[in-house]
Design a protein around this motif. Structure first.
Motif, PDB file in Angstrom:
ATOM      1  N   VAL A  67      -5.488   3.119  -2.997  1.00 15.90           N
ATOM      2  CA  VAL A  67      -6.742   2.436  -2.683  1.00 15.90           C
ATOM      3  C   VAL A  67      -6.706   1.006  -3.218  1.00 15.90           C
ATOM      4  CG1 VAL A  67      -9.250   2.456  -3.023  1.00 15.90           C
ATOM      5  CG2 VAL A  67      -8.018   4.607  -2.685  1.00 15.90           C
ATOM      6  N   ALA A  68      -6.237   0.841  -4.437  1.00 15.58           N
ATOM      7  CA  ALA A  68      -6.126  -0.494  -5.031  1.00 15.58           C
ATOM      8  C   ALA A  68      -5.155  -1.356  -4.235  1.00 15.58           C
ATOM      9  CB  ALA A  68      -5.671  -0.393  -6.482  1.00 15.58           C
ATOM     10  N   ARG A  69      -4.057  -0.760  -3.796  1.00 12.77           N
ATOM     11  CA  ARG A  69      -3.068  -1.493  -3.008  1.00 12.77           C
ATOM     12  C   ARG A  69      -3.681  -1.983  -1.695  1.00 12.77           C
ATOM     13  NH1 ARG A  69       0.735   2.312  -2.570  1.00 12.77           N
ATOM     14  NH2 ARG A  69       1.408   1.858  -4.690  1.00 12.77           N
ATOM     15  N   ARG A  70      -4.429  -1.115  -1.034  1.00 10.19           N
ATOM     16  CA  ARG A  70      -5.067  -1.477   0.243  1.00 10.19           C
ATOM     17  C   ARG A  70      -6.121  -2.561   0.049  1.00 10.19           C
ATOM     18  NH1 ARG A  70      -4.449  -2.277   5.404  1.00 10.19           N
ATOM     19  NH2 ARG A  70      -6.318  -1.835   6.590  1.00 10.19           N
ATOM     20  N   LEU A  71      -6.927  -2.427  -0.994  1.00  9.50           N
ATOM     21  CA  LEU A  71      -7.931  -3.452  -1.272  1.00  9.50           C
ATOM     22  C   LEU A  71      -7.291  -4.813  -1.534  1.00  9.50           C
ATOM     23  CD1 LEU A  71     -10.506  -1.638  -3.579  1.00  9.50           C
ATOM     24  CD2 LEU A  71     -10.930  -2.617  -1.331  1.00  9.50           C
ATOM     25  N   GLU A 101      -5.846 -10.237  -0.109  1.00 11.90           N
ATOM     26  CA  GLU A 101      -4.835 -11.294   0.037  1.00 11.90           C
ATOM     27  C   GLU A 101      -4.887 -11.917   1.425  1.00 11.90           C
ATOM     28  OE1 GLU A 101      -0.046 -12.024  -0.558  1.00 11.90           O
ATOM     29  OE2 GLU A 101      -0.818  -9.973  -0.428  1.00 11.90           O
ATOM     30  N   ARG A 102      -5.026 -11.098   2.431  1.00 10.50           N
ATOM     31  CA  ARG A 102      -5.017 -11.604   3.806  1.00 10.50           C
ATOM     32  C   ARG A 102      -6.288 -12.345   4.181  1.00 10.50           C
ATOM     33  NH1 ARG A 102      -2.229  -6.573   7.077  1.00 10.50           N
ATOM     34  NH2 ARG A 102      -0.146  -6.891   6.211  1.00 10.50           N
ATOM     35  N   TYR A 144      -4.714  -6.142  -8.558  1.00 14.80           N
ATOM     36  CA  TYR A 144      -4.243  -4.765  -8.393  1.00 14.80           C
ATOM     37  C   TYR A 144      -4.106  -4.072  -9.753  1.00 14.80           C
ATOM     38  CZ  TYR A 144      -0.957  -0.931  -7.701  1.00 14.80           C
ATOM     39  OH  TYR A 144      -0.346   0.302  -7.733  1.00 14.80           O
ATOM     40  N   CYS A 145      -3.487  -4.734 -10.683  1.00 15.69           N
ATOM     41  CA  CYS A 145      -3.286  -4.150 -12.018  1.00 15.69           C
ATOM     42  C   CYS A 145      -4.619  -3.857 -12.694  1.00 15.69           C
ATOM     43  CB  CYS A 145      -2.457  -5.087 -12.891  1.00 15.69           C
ATOM     44  SG  CYS A 145      -0.756  -5.237 -12.357  1.00 15.69           S
ATOM     45  N   ARG A 146      -5.578  -4.765 -12.572  1.00 17.78           N
ATOM     46  CA  ARG A 146      -6.882  -4.540 -13.187  1.00 17.78           C
ATOM     47  C   ARG A 146      -7.627  -3.391 -12.512  1.00 17.78           C
ATOM     48  NH1 ARG A 146      -4.304  -7.651 -15.744  1.00 17.78           N
ATOM     49  NH2 ARG A 146      -3.738  -5.590 -16.464  1.00 17.78           N
ATOM     50  N   LEU A 147      -7.501  -3.245 -11.197  1.00 19.17           N
ATOM     51  CA  LEU A 147      -8.154  -2.144 -10.486  1.00 19.17           C
ATOM     52  C   LEU A 147      -7.572  -0.795 -10.895  1.00 19.17           C
ATOM     53  CD1 LEU A 147      -8.493  -3.662  -6.905  1.00 19.17           C
ATOM     54  CD2 LEU A 147     -10.346  -3.222  -8.530  1.00 19.17           C
TER      55      LEU A 147
END
Length: 48
Positions: A30-34, A39-40, A18-21
């Motif tokens: 968008v990064a959070r959703r990806l 993760e899932r 997430y941090c790198r995105l």
């Protein structure tokens, strides 16, 4: 071998991803959703 495992575990961590995105310029929602999908679907299987 243990060091490689820890390094991969860090790089593949959803929070690290997430941090790198976000750092690369992707919008936070968008990064959070990806990362949530990642993760899932992928990350949990890698840990098993």
């Amino acid at each position: 071998m243990r060091t490689l495992h820890r390094h991969l575990q860090h790089l593949l961590n959803p929070l690290h991803l997430y941090c790198r995105l976000v750092q690369a310029g992707l919008a936070q929602p968008v990064a959070r959703r990806l990362c949530l999908v990642y993760e899932r679907t992928v990350y949990r299987h890698l840990l098993a």
